[in-house]
Write a protein that holds these residues in place. Structure first.
Motif, PDB file in Angstrom:
ATOM      1  N   PRO A   1      43.147  35.492  52.135  1.00 23.59           N
ATOM      2  CA  PRO A   1      43.137  34.188  51.445  1.00 23.59           C
ATOM      3  C   PRO A   1      44.385  33.947  50.613  1.00 23.59           C
ATOM      4  O   PRO A   1      44.317  33.683  49.412  1.00 23.59           O
ATOM      5  CB  PRO A   1      41.869  34.276  50.580  1.00 23.59           C
ATOM      6  CG  PRO A   1      41.719  35.718  50.280  1.00 23.59           C
ATOM      7  CD  PRO A   1      42.203  36.451  51.509  1.00 23.59           C
ATOM      8  N   VAL A   2      45.542  34.062  51.245  1.00 18.98           N
ATOM      9  CA  VAL A   2      46.810  33.765  50.591  1.00 18.98           C
ATOM     10  C   VAL A   2      47.731  33.170  51.646  1.00 18.98           C
ATOM     11  O   VAL A   2      47.739  33.607  52.807  1.00 18.98           O
ATOM     12  CB  VAL A   2      47.435  35.034  49.959  1.00 18.98           C
ATOM     13  CG1 VAL A   2      47.724  36.092  51.018  1.00 18.98           C
ATOM     14  CG2 VAL A   2      48.705  34.692  49.182  1.00 18.98           C
ATOM     15  N   THR A   3      48.492  32.158  51.267  1.00 16.95           N
ATOM     16  CA  THR A   3      49.360  31.475  52.222  1.00 16.95           C
ATOM     17  C   THR A   3      50.803  31.955  52.075  1.00 16.95           C
ATOM     18  O   THR A   3      51.189  32.487  51.027  1.00 16.95           O
ATOM     19  CB  THR A   3      49.326  29.959  51.993  1.00 16.95           C
ATOM     20  OG1 THR A   3      49.909  29.664  50.710  1.00 16.95           O
ATOM     21  CG2 THR A   3      47.898  29.437  52.036  1.00 16.95           C
ATOM     22  N   PRO A   4      51.622  31.767  53.111  1.00 17.62           N
ATOM     23  CA  PRO A   4      53.048  32.086  52.983  1.00 17.62           C
ATOM     24  C   PRO A   4      53.704  31.339  51.824  1.00 17.62           C
ATOM     25  O   PRO A   4      54.578  31.891  51.140  1.00 17.62           O
ATOM     26  CB  PRO A   4      53.625  31.651  54.329  1.00 17.62           C
ATOM     27  CG  PRO A   4      52.488  31.796  55.288  1.00 17.62           C
ATOM     28  CD  PRO A   4      51.269  31.392  54.495  1.00 17.62           C
ATOM     29  N   GLU A   5      53.290  30.118  51.577  1.00 19.23           N
ATOM     30  CA  GLU A   5      53.850  29.350  50.463  1.00 19.23           C
ATOM     31  C   GLU A   5      53.539  30.029  49.128  1.00 19.23           C
ATOM     32  O   GLU A   5      54.395  30.081  48.229  1.00 19.23           O
ATOM     33  CB  GLU A   5      53.289  27.929  50.479  1.00 19.23           C
ATOM     34  CG  GLU A   5      53.765  27.070  51.637  1.00 19.23           C
ATOM     35  CD  GLU A   5      53.102  27.416  52.970  1.00 19.23           C
ATOM     36  OE1 GLU A   5      53.648  27.050  54.024  1.00 19.23           O
ATOM     37  OE2 GLU A   5      52.026  28.071  52.940  1.00 19.23           O
ATOM     38  N   GLN A   6      52.330  30.562  48.987  1.00 15.87           N
ATOM     39  CA  GLN A   6      51.969  31.251  47.745  1.00 15.87           C
ATOM     40  C   GLN A   6      52.741  32.553  47.581  1.00 15.87           C
ATOM     41  O   GLN A   6      53.135  32.913  46.465  1.00 15.87           O
ATOM     42  CB  GLN A   6      50.458  31.511  47.720  1.00 15.87           C
ATOM     43  CG  GLN A   6      49.635  30.244  47.539  1.00 15.87           C
ATOM     44  CD  GLN A   6      48.149  30.478  47.727  1.00 15.87           C
ATOM     45  OE1 GLN A   6      47.729  31.327  48.518  1.00 15.87           O
ATOM     46  NE2 GLN A   6      47.336  29.736  46.995  1.00 15.87           N
TER      47      GLN A   6
ATOM     48  N   GLU B   1      46.451  39.608  43.030  1.00 10.77           N
ATOM     49  CA  GLU B   1      45.008  39.859  42.987  1.00 10.77           C
ATOM     50  C   GLU B   1      44.251  38.594  42.616  1.00 10.77           C
ATOM     51  O   GLU B   1      43.199  38.280  43.190  1.00 10.77           O
ATOM     52  CB  GLU B   1      44.695  40.961  41.983  1.00 10.77           C
ATOM     53  CG  GLU B   1      45.171  42.348  42.391  1.00 10.77           C
ATOM     54  CD  GLU B   1      44.865  43.391  41.325  1.00 10.77           C
ATOM     55  OE1 GLU B   1      44.271  43.027  40.292  1.00 10.77           O
ATOM     56  OE2 GLU B   1      45.215  44.563  41.540  1.00 10.77           O
ATOM     57  N   GLY B   2      44.789  37.855  41.622  1.00 10.70           N
ATOM     58  CA  GLY B   2      44.146  36.619  41.221  1.00 10.70           C
ATOM     59  C   GLY B   2      44.166  35.567  42.304  1.00 10.70           C
ATOM     60  O   GLY B   2      43.177  34.856  42.518  1.00 10.70           O
ATOM     61  N   VAL B   3      45.289  35.465  43.026  1.00 13.13           N
ATOM     62  CA  VAL B   3      45.381  34.506  44.127  1.00 13.13           C
ATOM     63  C   VAL B   3      44.359  34.858  45.202  1.00 13.13           C
ATOM     64  O   VAL B   3      43.633  33.990  45.713  1.00 13.13           O
ATOM     65  CB  VAL B   3      46.805  34.486  44.712  1.00 13.13           C
ATOM     66  CG1 VAL B   3      46.854  33.601  45.959  1.00 13.13           C
ATOM     67  CG2 VAL B   3      47.807  33.978  43.677  1.00 13.13           C
ATOM     68  N   LEU B   4      44.284  36.135  45.564  1.00 14.42           N
ATOM     69  CA  LEU B   4      43.332  36.580  46.585  1.00 14.42           C
ATOM     70  C   LEU B   4      41.892  36.358  46.143  1.00 14.42           C
ATOM     71  O   LEU B   4      40.998  36.157  46.971  1.00 14.42           O
ATOM     72  CB  LEU B   4      43.558  38.055  46.916  1.00 14.42           C
ATOM     73  CG  LEU B   4      44.870  38.398  47.631  1.00 14.42           C
ATOM     74  CD1 LEU B   4      45.065  39.905  47.699  1.00 14.42           C
ATOM     75  CD2 LEU B   4      44.887  37.799  49.034  1.00 14.42           C
ATOM     76  N   ALA B   5      41.657  36.399  44.835  1.00 18.00           N
ATOM     77  CA  ALA B   5      40.309  36.191  44.302  1.00 18.00           C
ATOM     78  C   ALA B   5      39.954  34.718  44.168  1.00 18.00           C
ATOM     79  O   ALA B   5      38.857  34.379  43.707  1.00 18.00           O
ATOM     80  CB  ALA B   5      40.170  36.891  42.950  1.00 18.00           C
ATOM     81  N   GLY B   6      40.890  33.846  44.546  1.00 20.09           N
ATOM     82  CA  GLY B   6      40.614  32.424  44.497  1.00 20.09           C
ATOM     83  C   GLY B   6      40.779  31.788  43.136  1.00 20.09           C
ATOM     84  O   GLY B   6      40.184  30.737  42.854  1.00 20.09           O
ATOM     85  N   GLU B   7      41.624  32.404  42.286  1.00 14.36           N
ATOM     86  CA  GLU B   7      41.800  31.883  40.928  1.00 14.36           C
ATOM     87  C   GLU B   7      42.855  30.780  40.831  1.00 14.36           C
ATOM     88  O   GLU B   7      43.100  30.268  39.741  1.00 14.36           O
ATOM     89  CB  GLU B   7      42.161  33.032  39.976  1.00 14.36           C
ATOM     90  CG  GLU B   7      41.073  34.095  39.867  1.00 14.36           C
ATOM     91  CD  GLU B   7      41.499  35.289  39.027  1.00 14.36           C
ATOM     92  OE1 GLU B   7      42.507  35.158  38.293  1.00 14.36           O
ATOM     93  OE2 GLU B   7      40.849  36.342  39.124  1.00 14.36           O
ATOM     94  N   GLY B   8      43.463  30.439  41.956  1.00 16.03           N
ATOM     95  CA  GLY B   8      44.442  29.358  41.931  1.00 16.03           C
ATOM     96  C   GLY B   8      45.789  29.792  42.474  1.00 16.03           C
ATOM     97  O   GLY B   8      45.932  30.843  43.109  1.00 16.03           O
TER      98      GLY B   8
END
Length: 511
Positions: A400-405, A428-435
């Motif tokens: 759940p992370v994009t190349p842009e992120q 970790e936060g991005v993968l956890a869906g925190e934004g």
């Protein structure tokens, strides 16, 4: 309960290929990623509850009539074109008659003497051996045919130790897979491979998988059965001798297993021939856990299937203009694309191979397009993200992370807002869906401390608390500064620029 397969007294592989000439034939079954089945509107969702993706056609109910899936036909033509095949002006379907409990009609709708695509080739780059003793080379795999057919259902044998029918307490049948669109790609005999036969087999399936992924006709997930390889192998005394009796190892579902299955069958055939025994033309089961094959059933020849034209489907006559329109949609060949990208990115052969092996070429390309340096994009996708994908048992593209992120994370590192460690915490936060990365940095308070006075205060506190370390530094032991830097980084909870902390320590100690 049947006994576990026993290891034969095999011939050493190098001895086997020194005495015999191996000949390969590879049959690859590709499940197409269509929304509905080959001849009906039943859905094709993978992993659905048993017997929920069915309809009267896929169950073979009386009176149910098939209709060809137009998207499957389009995919078949594009695959044929990408394999440099001739596309048939006219072809038709046939009934392949045989009984399996998981095939409800007691015949498989396939193509026999009139395939959609035939007489093609695929150039395969076989890499050098890991020890460097065997060089890289290009091998042209001649394609006999690529034809359309439907998949069968799946039998589940419950009880016993092997998961097969022998020794099972009972069997269940799931018809969800029955009718899934398949393209079977059959090679002509692959000769002249010598001791590199396992490498050629693996490289071919890997190249074919990359090509099919680029065509976007299948998810080619071997672990889910979307791409399955049947390995035919025979040995003969010399390249001039007639072909030997072949065995067919069915449904090999990983690149490593394709290589291992070829190697094992070479050794097994050689052991039989050396002992004066007969090689049986049969199908064999591959055992991933032991690296062995075991006998399945004697292999049928084409006449045993009593092929005859399918009366419920009209012949297929692709419009030549339409075929040419599809030819224009073909993507850049994967090998050519990798060479181009490697040059643009400045990667070494080993670095590019790592990216390819991780299935990260598209992801790295998209991350670079989003603004990240190529080296940083490669590091993220083949390092931290690959580790997390392996831990989760998924592929990189499913994270759940994009190349842009990822590019945004790297931009924060390059700007000095995050250290590498803090960037991993932000991930970790991005993968956890925190934004987004910026939102995670803000919510978790991860940004590097840029207040010079706070850094100076932390350095002075560390110096005051460690007079012995200070004396060592002043005495010429520069490496002792690591203790003070570590103390400061701990105090700042890792949110300090370690390089700047080092500068301050040296400056404040007066070393």
């Amino acid at each position: 309960m049947s006994a576990a397969p026993q290891e034969l007294d095999l011939v050493d592989y190098d001895e086997a290929v020194a005495q015999f000439d191996p000949v390969l034939g590879l049959e690859v079954h590709v499940e197409l990623s269509t929304v509905t089945k080959m001849f009906s509107g039943a859905p094709t969702e993978f992993g659905a509850a048993p017997n929920t993706q069915v309809d009267p056609v896929s169950l073979g109910l009386p009176g149910a009539l098939p209709v060809l899936n137009a998207k499957a036909l389009e995919s078949a033509v594009r695959i044929g074109l990408a394999l440099n095949c001739r596309i048939a002006d006219r072809c038709r379907f046939a009934r392949k008659n045989y009984f399996y409990p998981d095939m409800p009609k007691n015949f498989q709708t396939s193509q026999y003497d009139e395939p959609i695509a035939f007489d093609g080739h695929l150039d395969v780059e076989v890499p050098a051996s890991e020890d460097g003793t065997k060089p890289a080379f290009t091998y042209r795999v001649e394609i006999e045919r690529a034809h359309m057919e439907e998949d069968t259902g799946k039998s589940l044998h419950v009880g016993g130790s092997t998961g097969r029918i022998h020794g099972a307490e009972y069997s269940l049948v799931d018809y969800n897979r029955a009718g899934i669109p398949l393209i079977e790609i059959v090679t002509k005999p692959l000769t002249g491979t010598g001791d590199r036969a396992p490498d050629v087999a693996r490289a071919y399936v890997a190249t074919l998988r990359d090509l099919l992924r680029a065509l976007d006709v299948s998810d080619v997930k071997m672990e889910q059965g979307s791409l399955r390889c049947d390995v035919n192998l025979s040995l003969r005394p010399s390249p001039e001798a007639p072909l030997g009796t072949r065995s067919e190892t069915k449904n090999v579902n990983s690149l490593r297993s394709v290589e291992r299955a070829v190697r094992y069958e070479v050794r097994r055939h050689a052991a039989l021939l050396r002992a004066g025994e007969r090689v049986v033309q049969e199908t064999r089961h591959w055992h991933e856990d032991t690296g062995l094959t075991t006998s399945g059933r004697e292999k049928s020849d084409a006449e045993d299937y009593r092929y005859f034209p399918e009366p419920d489907l009209v012949p297929v006559e692709p419009d030549p203009a339409w075929v040419e329109q599809l030819r224009a949609t073909l993507p850049e060949p994967p090998a050519q694309r990798r060479r181009r990208l490697q040059g643009e990115w400045g990667f070494s052969d080993a670095e590019m191979r790592d990216v390819g092996n991780a299935g990260a070429v598209d992801l790295v390309e998209a991350t670079v397009a989003a603004g990240a340096p190529a080296a940083a994009a490669r590091k993220w996708w083949t390092g931290e993200l690959a580790r997390r994908a392996n831990a989760d048992g998924t592929d990189l593209a499913s994270l759940p992370v994009t190349p842009e992120q990822v590019a945004q994370l790297q931009a924060l590192v390059d700007a000095g807002t995050l250290t590498d460690r803090l960037a991993r915490e932000a991930l970790e936060g991005v993968l956890a869906g925190e934004g987004s990365p910026a939102e995670v940095v803000e919510s978790r308070g991860l940004a590097v401390v840029s207040d010079e006075s706070a850094l100076v205060a932390a350095v002075d506190a560390a110096i005051a608390a460690n007079p012995g370390v200070v004396e060592k530094i002043r005495g010429g032991k520069a490496q002792a500064a690591g203790a003070l830097i570590g103390a400061v980084m701990k105090e700042m909870r890792g949110k300090a620029d370690a390089a700047r902390v080092r500068e301050l320590v040296v400056e404040r100690v007066g070393a």
